[in-house]
Write a protein that holds these residues in place. Structure first.
Motif, PDB file in Angstrom:
ATOM      1  N   THR A  21       0.826  -1.219   0.000  1.00  0.00           N
ATOM      2  CA  THR A  21       0.000   0.000   0.000  1.00  0.00           C
ATOM      3  C   THR A  21       0.857   1.265   0.000  1.00  0.00           C
ATOM      4  OG1 THR A  21      -0.141   0.016   2.430  1.00  0.00           O
ATOM      5  CG2 THR A  21      -1.873  -1.156   1.239  1.00  0.00           C
ATOM      6  N   ALA A  24       0.547   3.339  -3.517  1.00  0.00           N
ATOM      7  CA  ALA A  24      -0.658   4.148  -3.728  1.00  0.00           C
ATOM      8  C   ALA A  24      -0.753   5.282  -2.713  1.00  0.00           C
ATOM      9  CB  ALA A  24      -1.901   3.256  -3.650  1.00  0.00           C
ATOM     10  N   LYS A  27       1.829   8.036  -3.436  1.00  0.00           N
ATOM     11  CA  LYS A  27       1.414   8.824  -4.600  1.00  0.00           C
ATOM     12  C   LYS A  27       0.234   9.732  -4.266  1.00  0.00           C
ATOM     13  CE  LYS A  27       1.050   9.685  -9.136  1.00  0.00           C
ATOM     14  NZ  LYS A  27       2.101  10.298  -9.966  1.00  0.00           N
ATOM     15  N   ASN A  92       4.663   7.137 -11.708  1.00  0.00           N
ATOM     16  CA  ASN A  92       3.454   6.471 -11.217  1.00  0.00           C
ATOM     17  C   ASN A  92       3.846   5.312 -10.311  1.00  0.00           C
ATOM     18  OD1 ASN A  92       4.008   4.148 -12.932  1.00  0.00           O
ATOM     19  ND2 ASN A  92       3.157   5.315 -14.650  1.00  0.00           N
ATOM     20  N   VAL A  93       2.842   4.665  -9.740  1.00  0.00           N
ATOM     21  CA  VAL A  93       3.097   3.596  -8.768  1.00  0.00           C
ATOM     22  C   VAL A  93       3.851   2.430  -9.406  1.00  0.00           C
ATOM     23  CG1 VAL A  93       2.005   1.881  -7.272  1.00  0.00           C
ATOM     24  CG2 VAL A  93       1.130   4.228  -7.329  1.00  0.00           C
ATOM     25  N   ALA A 253      -3.139   0.446  -7.083  1.00  0.00           N
ATOM     26  CA  ALA A 253      -3.122   1.729  -7.805  1.00  0.00           C
ATOM     27  C   ALA A 253      -4.175   1.751  -8.910  1.00  0.00           C
ATOM     28  CB  ALA A 253      -1.738   1.983  -8.386  1.00  0.00           C
ATOM     29  N   LEU A 257      -6.339   4.611  -7.794  1.00  0.00           N
ATOM     30  CA  LEU A 257      -5.801   5.790  -8.480  1.00  0.00           C
ATOM     31  C   LEU A 257      -6.085   5.776  -9.976  1.00  0.00           C
ATOM     32  CD1 LEU A 257      -2.276   6.032  -6.755  1.00  0.00           C
ATOM     33  CD2 LEU A 257      -4.378   7.226  -6.126  1.00  0.00           C
ATOM     34  N   GLU A 259      -4.671   4.095 -12.236  1.00  0.00           N
ATOM     35  CA  GLU A 259      -3.441   4.021 -13.033  1.00  0.00           C
ATOM     36  C   GLU A 259      -3.392   2.688 -13.783  1.00  0.00           C
ATOM     37  OE1 GLU A 259      -0.337   6.782 -10.414  1.00  0.00           O
ATOM     38  OE2 GLU A 259       0.090   4.668 -10.782  1.00  0.00           O
TER      39      GLU A 259
END
Length: 288
Positions: A21, A24, A27, A92-93, A253, A257, A259
């Motif tokens: 985790t 995410a 970010k 990004n993740v 993510a 998110l 993504e």
């Protein structure tokens, strides 16, 4: 016996999910990175101190040298966390987590420089696989590209984490894992307190639920469960399961998110994770 083994596997998998985790959350949390890390460490140190007291864990060091080792390795942990979160922010993740997971190969390459462990030429081949994976993550190598910057920051974070892990190899065999983690986050709480005076901290008013999740779920519970799992598994076995962290991180993510990783990211990530698994299996074979 099988039920006990299954239970330990489930706890180790749960620890891996919790630690995953970090991508995410790192970010998503909208605060300066140094402030995020300070809150993460400050809250985690409280949680871990209460846990150690509840479990009656001895919090004293046998020698002053051990204390210095924990202190210095904590600084590398701090740089690792800051640069890792920076990699997450600029890319990004998926890119951040996969770049970070080059650290097992850096451990294999750097360990002979810090100890009497002999260098294994096979690590050159595995290192080449990792480099190929990194190439797929950022094929253009454009330093102005957010993906390339994320990869570079992630790799630097991986090197710092590798050095910290090598430094902790001896203390981990002597001291309780939760006690070591407590002193590490406590050290970073003191080292990063200056961030509260030079950075904007007002974001904590709206971000505190996520910061608490990062400190409690990811750091205190996740890392404690993982360290405790080493009582029941070989380090190599635990490493193989832990190598699924980027997979869990990318899934988290995706749902939270939105993504979506590219095919290049998936191919590069597969090469990097495969290298980690190969090295873990090889190290298991040497010990058995």
């Amino acid at each position: 016996m099988k039920d006990a083994h299954l239970k330990h596997v489930l706890w180790l998998t749960l620890a891996t999910v919790f630690i995953s985790t970090s991508g995410a959350l790192g970010k998503f949390i909208d605060m300066p990175i140094a402030v995020i890390i300070w809150w993460r460490c400050a809250l985690a140190s409280v949680f871990l101190f209460v846990y150690c007291k509840f479990k009656k864990v001895n919090l004293s060091f046998a020698t002053q040298k051990d204390g210095v080792t924990i202190f210095v390795s904590a600084l590398f942990l701090g740089v690792h966390w800051i640069t890792y979160f920076h990699a997450l922010k600029v890319s990004n993740v998926a890119i951040g987590m996969l770049s970070l997971f080059t650290f097992p190969i850096f451990i294999a390459i750097l360990e002979p420089l810090f100890s009497k462990v002999k260098f294994d030429p096979v690590h050159l081949i595995l290192g080449a696989m990792v480099l190929l994976g990194v190439y797929f993550l950022a094929p253009d190598l454009d330093f102005e590209s957010s993906h390339a910057q994320g990869v570079l920051w992630g790799i630097f974070s991986a090197i710092c984490y590798a050095i910290r892990t090598i430094m902790l190899k001896k203390p981990v065999s002597i001291y309780n894992g939760s006690m070591l983690m407590f002193y590490q986050v406590l050290t970073l709480t003191l080292a990063l307190v200056i961030a509260l005076f030079i950075k904007d901290t007002s974001g904590i008013k709206s971000q505190y639920p996520y910061v608490i999740l990062l400190a409690l779920l990811t750091t205190a519970i996740g890392h404690t469960l993982f360290v405790n799992s080493l009582k029941y598994f070989k380090v190599s076995t635990a490493s193989i399961i832990a190598s699924t962290q980027p997979v869990f991180g990318i899934i988290i993510a995706f749902f939270f998110l939105k993504e979506i990783p590219t095919w290049n990211t998936l191919i590069g990530g597969s090469l990097i994770i495969s290298t980690v698994v190969i090295e873990s299996i090889r190290s298991k074979g040497k010990k058995s």
